[in-house]
Design an enzyme around this catalytic site. Structure first.
Site, short mmCIF file in Angstrom:
data_model
loop_
_atom_site.label_atom_id
_atom_site.label_comp_id
_atom_site.label_asym_id
_atom_site.label_seq_id
_atom_site.Cartn_x
_atom_site.Cartn_y
_atom_site.Cartn_z
CG HIS A 48 -1.93 1.09 1.23
ND1 HIS A 48 -2.25 1.80 2.36
CD2 HIS A 48 -2.65 1.66 0.23
CE1 HIS A 48 -3.12 2.72 2.06
NE2 HIS A 48 -3.39 2.67 0.78
CD GLU A 107 -0.62 1.25 5.86
OE1 GLU A 107 -0.86 1.79 6.95
OE2 GLU A 107 -1.54 0.98 5.04
CG ASN A 162 -6.24 4.44 4.02
OD1 ASN A 162 -5.86 5.61 4.04
ND2 ASN A 162 -6.14 3.70 2.93
N1 CAA Z 1 6.24 14.38 -8.65
C1 CAA Z 1 7.33 15.12 -8.45
N2 CAA Z 1 7.35 16.22 -7.69
C2 CAA Z 1 6.18 16.61 -7.14
C3 CAA Z 1 4.98 15.89 -7.32
C4 CAA Z 1 5.05 14.72 -8.11
N3 CAA Z 1 3.97 13.95 -8.32
N4 CAA Z 1 3.97 16.52 -6.65
C5 CAA Z 1 4.54 17.61 -6.06
N5 CAA Z 1 5.86 17.65 -6.35
C6 CAA Z 1 6.84 18.57 -5.85
C7 CAA Z 1 6.68 19.97 -6.32
O1 CAA Z 1 7.41 20.16 -7.49
C8 CAA Z 1 7.23 20.79 -5.15
O2 CAA Z 1 8.64 20.89 -5.18
P1 CAA Z 1 9.37 22.09 -4.37
O3 CAA Z 1 9.06 21.92 -2.92
O4 CAA Z 1 10.81 21.87 -4.66
O5 CAA Z 1 8.78 23.31 -4.94
C9 CAA Z 1 6.91 19.96 -3.96
O6 CAA Z 1 6.71 18.64 -4.46
C10 CAA Z 1 5.72 20.45 -3.27
O7 CAA Z 1 4.63 20.46 -4.15
P2 CAA Z 1 3.38 21.42 -4.02
O8 CAA Z 1 3.80 22.82 -3.67
O9 CAA Z 1 2.51 21.21 -5.19
O10 CAA Z 1 2.57 20.83 -2.84
P3 CAA Z 1 2.91 20.68 -1.33
O11 CAA Z 1 3.94 21.60 -0.83
O12 CAA Z 1 1.61 20.68 -0.66
O13 CAA Z 1 3.51 19.20 -1.25
C11 CAA Z 1 2.63 17.03 -0.85
C12 CAA Z 1 2.88 18.15 -1.84
C13 CAA Z 1 3.93 16.27 -0.56
C14 CAA Z 1 1.67 16.11 -1.56
C15 CAA Z 1 2.10 17.56 0.52
O14 CAA Z 1 1.07 18.47 0.31
C16 CAA Z 1 1.57 16.47 1.40
O15 CAA Z 1 2.31 15.77 2.06
N6 CAA Z 1 0.22 16.32 1.40
C17 CAA Z 1 -0.41 15.24 2.13
C18 CAA Z 1 -0.39 14.00 1.29
C19 CAA Z 1 -0.99 12.84 1.99
O16 CAA Z 1 -1.47 12.88 3.12
N7 CAA Z 1 -0.99 11.68 1.30
C20 CAA Z 1 -1.59 10.48 1.79
C21 CAA Z 1 -3.02 10.41 1.32
S1 CAA Z 1 -3.86 8.99 1.94
C22 CAA Z 1 -3.35 7.75 0.96
O17 CAA Z 1 -2.61 7.93 0.03
C23 CAA Z 1 -3.84 6.39 1.28
C24 CAA Z 1 -5.10 5.94 0.67
O18 CAA Z 1 -5.23 4.72 0.53
C25 CAA Z 1 -6.20 6.86 0.31
P1 NAD Z 2 -8.05 6.03 -10.18
O1 NAD Z 2 -9.51 6.12 -10.35
O2 NAD Z 2 -7.23 7.28 -10.32
O3 NAD Z 2 -7.44 4.98 -11.21
C1 NAD Z 2 -7.92 3.68 -11.34
C2 NAD Z 2 -7.51 3.20 -12.73
O4 NAD Z 2 -7.77 1.79 -12.83
C3 NAD Z 2 -8.35 3.87 -13.85
O5 NAD Z 2 -7.47 4.46 -14.79
C4 NAD Z 2 -9.14 2.71 -14.44
O6 NAD Z 2 -9.37 2.82 -15.83
C5 NAD Z 2 -8.19 1.56 -14.15
N1 NAD Z 2 -8.79 0.23 -14.25
C6 NAD Z 2 -10.04 -0.17 -13.90
N2 NAD Z 2 -10.18 -1.49 -14.18
C7 NAD Z 2 -9.01 -1.92 -14.72
C8 NAD Z 2 -8.52 -3.17 -15.19
N3 NAD Z 2 -9.31 -4.25 -15.18
N4 NAD Z 2 -7.24 -3.24 -15.67
C9 NAD Z 2 -6.45 -2.14 -15.66
N5 NAD Z 2 -6.86 -0.92 -15.23
C10 NAD Z 2 -8.12 -0.82 -14.76
O7 NAD Z 2 -7.81 5.35 -8.76
P2 NAD Z 2 -6.53 5.46 -7.83
O8 NAD Z 2 -6.70 6.60 -6.91
O9 NAD Z 2 -5.30 5.34 -8.65
O10 NAD Z 2 -6.72 4.14 -6.96
C11 NAD Z 2 -6.23 2.89 -7.41
C12 NAD Z 2 -6.08 1.97 -6.21
O11 NAD Z 2 -5.13 2.54 -5.30
C13 NAD Z 2 -7.35 1.75 -5.41
O12 NAD Z 2 -7.33 0.44 -4.91
C14 NAD Z 2 -7.21 2.77 -4.28
O13 NAD Z 2 -7.95 2.45 -3.14
C15 NAD Z 2 -5.73 2.69 -4.02
N6 NAD Z 2 -5.13 3.86 -3.39
C16 NAD Z 2 -5.55 5.12 -3.71
C17 NAD Z 2 -4.94 6.22 -3.11
C18 NAD Z 2 -5.36 7.61 -3.45
O14 NAD Z 2 -4.94 8.55 -2.74
N7 NAD Z 2 -6.15 7.85 -4.49
C19 NAD Z 2 -3.89 6.04 -2.21
C20 NAD Z 2 -3.44 4.73 -1.92
C21 NAD Z 2 -4.09 3.64 -2.51
#
Ligand code: CAA
Ligand code: NAD
Length: 292
Positions: free
Chosen positions: A142, A154, A193
């Site tokens: 993860h 993770e 999460n």
């Molecule tokens: N690739 C390369 N560089 C990137 C980038 C990417 N995809 N995205 C941003 N950057 C760089 C930018 O160029 C910038 O560089 P400088 O500091 O040198 O200028 C820097 O990263 C900061 O970017 P931003 O100013 O756009 O944004 P920020 O200062 O807010 O930082 C962030 C970005 C690291 C994402 C920060 O906002 C952050 O930590 N946010 C929280 C993210 C978080 O909590 N993620 C977990 C979500 S939950 C999850 O993922 C699990 C799930 O299953 C849902």
């Molecule tokens: P997303 O909606 O941005 O992308 C999902 C992609 O999967 C789409 O482009 C879709 O076309 C593609 N897809 C669907 N069925 C498919 C198949 N059979 N073969 C190949 N591709 C297929 O979603 P996301 O945010 O990238 O999330 C993807 C996974 O990662 C989920 O399981 C999500 O829970 C997990 N995840 C998401 C985040 C987040 O911050 N969004 C963080 C950690 C983990």
């Protein structure tokens, strides 16, 4: 076992970033598979954009960025993606049925030795393992959004995941420059999460009940708790569709009403307001990141 070829299934928000961090490892060849050309084009554009940012910041040289792209291929064909892959990382939509059916098909097409890792945010790794013909070679891997920047992975054990599989995934994550934690027991939402998603859902209840505005909740959590992003920016960033899918898994698996999704979240997902990826969620992203 040596990993040489990595297949990433899904080129979305997470899949493109996971593919990029894999391709940044000099010994890995990466193939990314999605189901429509527009998703592949979008994923490739996001990788190019991220590599450009890394070059501008001096994190990567132009040559390293070019080589990373050179090690990344894209395809619509599942067979082409997995037929000689050592590691298959599943990063498709957070939907149990979709994942089960894809993993079943992919495991029939993949070589016997290959390992399957799922980037699911909440779905049971044991269940996903059972969908394949090799549950001992399946585990959760993860990543966090954006995978290019967030340090944590993770590693989640399913009921049948072998120690060898865990060790291989640990070493792959380390080669990608990530720190790992082991989730010993397959439990919905794992560690991060389990804490984050109920907090995000609670933040939406604050808006739903008219207690404060999204801007003020974001400001409060940034200045009061030093969160890098407020909950509403983060919800838009993660995707409201994905967040709802996760909390729905919590409700179903824990059977506890404390995981009831906020009606506003359900309504916004029904309306296609997914956040950054659809252009609008709690904020308008159509002209770039909102100024909060
Ligand atoms: N690739 C390369 N560089 C990137 C980038 C990417 N995809 N995205 C941003 N950057 C760089 C930018 O160029 C910038 O560089 P400088 O500091 O040198 O200028 C820097 O990263 C900061 O970017 P931003 O100013 O756009 O944004 P920020 O200062 O807010 O930082 C962030 C970005 C690291 C994402 C920060 O906002 C952050 O930590 N946010 C929280 C993210 C978080 O909590 N993620 C977990 C979500 S939950 C999850 O993922 C699990 C799930 O299953 C849902
Ligand atoms: P997303 O909606 O941005 O992308 C999902 C992609 O999967 C789409 O482009 C879709 O076309 C593609 N897809 C669907 N069925 C498919 C198949 N059979 N073969 C190949 N591709 C297929 O979603 P996301 O945010 O990238 O999330 C993807 C996974 O990662 C989920 O399981 C999500 O829970 C997990 N995840 C998401 C985040 C987040 O911050 N969004 C963080 C950690 C983990």
């Amino acid at each position: 076992m040596e990993i040489r070829k990595v297949a990433v299934l899904g080129a979305g928000l997470m899949g493109h970033g996971i593919a990029q961090v894999a391709a940044q490892v000099p010994g890995y060849q990466v193939v990314v598979r999605d189901v429509e050309q527009r998703f592949i084009d979008n994923g490739e554009a996001m990788i190019r954009d991220s590599l450009e940012r890394f070059v501008k910041k001096g994190v990567l040289t132009e040559r390293q960025a070019k080589e990373t792209l050179g090690r990344t291929k894209f395809t619509l064909d599942l067979n082409e993606a997995v037929r000689d892959a050592d590691l298959i990382i599943e990063a498709i939509t957070e939907d149990e049925n979709l994942k089960v059916s894809l993993l079943k098909e992919a495991s029939q097409k993949a070589p016997h030795h290959s390992i399957f890792a799922s980037n699911t945010s909440s779905i049971s790794i044991t269940l996903l393992g059972t969908a394949t013909n090799r549950p001992d070679k399946v585990c959760g891997m993860h990543f966090f959004n954006p995978p290019q920047l967030m340090k944590l992975v993770e590693i989640v054990r399913g009921a049948k995941t072998s120690d060898e599989t865990v060790e291989i995934i640990k070493s792959v994550a380390s080669r990608m420059g990530k720190e790992t934690v082991i989730v010993k027991k397959d439990s919905p939402g794992f560690i991060v999460n389990r804490i984050l998603v109920p907090a995000l859902n609670e933040a939406i209840f604050l808006i739903h009940e008219g207690v404060a505005s999204p801007e003020d909740v974001d400001k409060a959590m940034k200045l009061g708790l030093n969160w890098p992003m407020g909950p509403f920016t983060l919800l838009d960033y993660v995707g409201l569709d994905t967040t709802l899918a996760i909390i729905d898994v919590f409700l179903k698996e824990f059977q506890d009403s404390k995981y009831r999704p906020c009606p506003l979240l359900k309504q916004m997902v029904r309306g296609g307001l997914y956040g950054r990826k659809s252009g609008r969620g709690f904020y308008d992203w159509s002209k770039g990141p909102p100024e909060i």
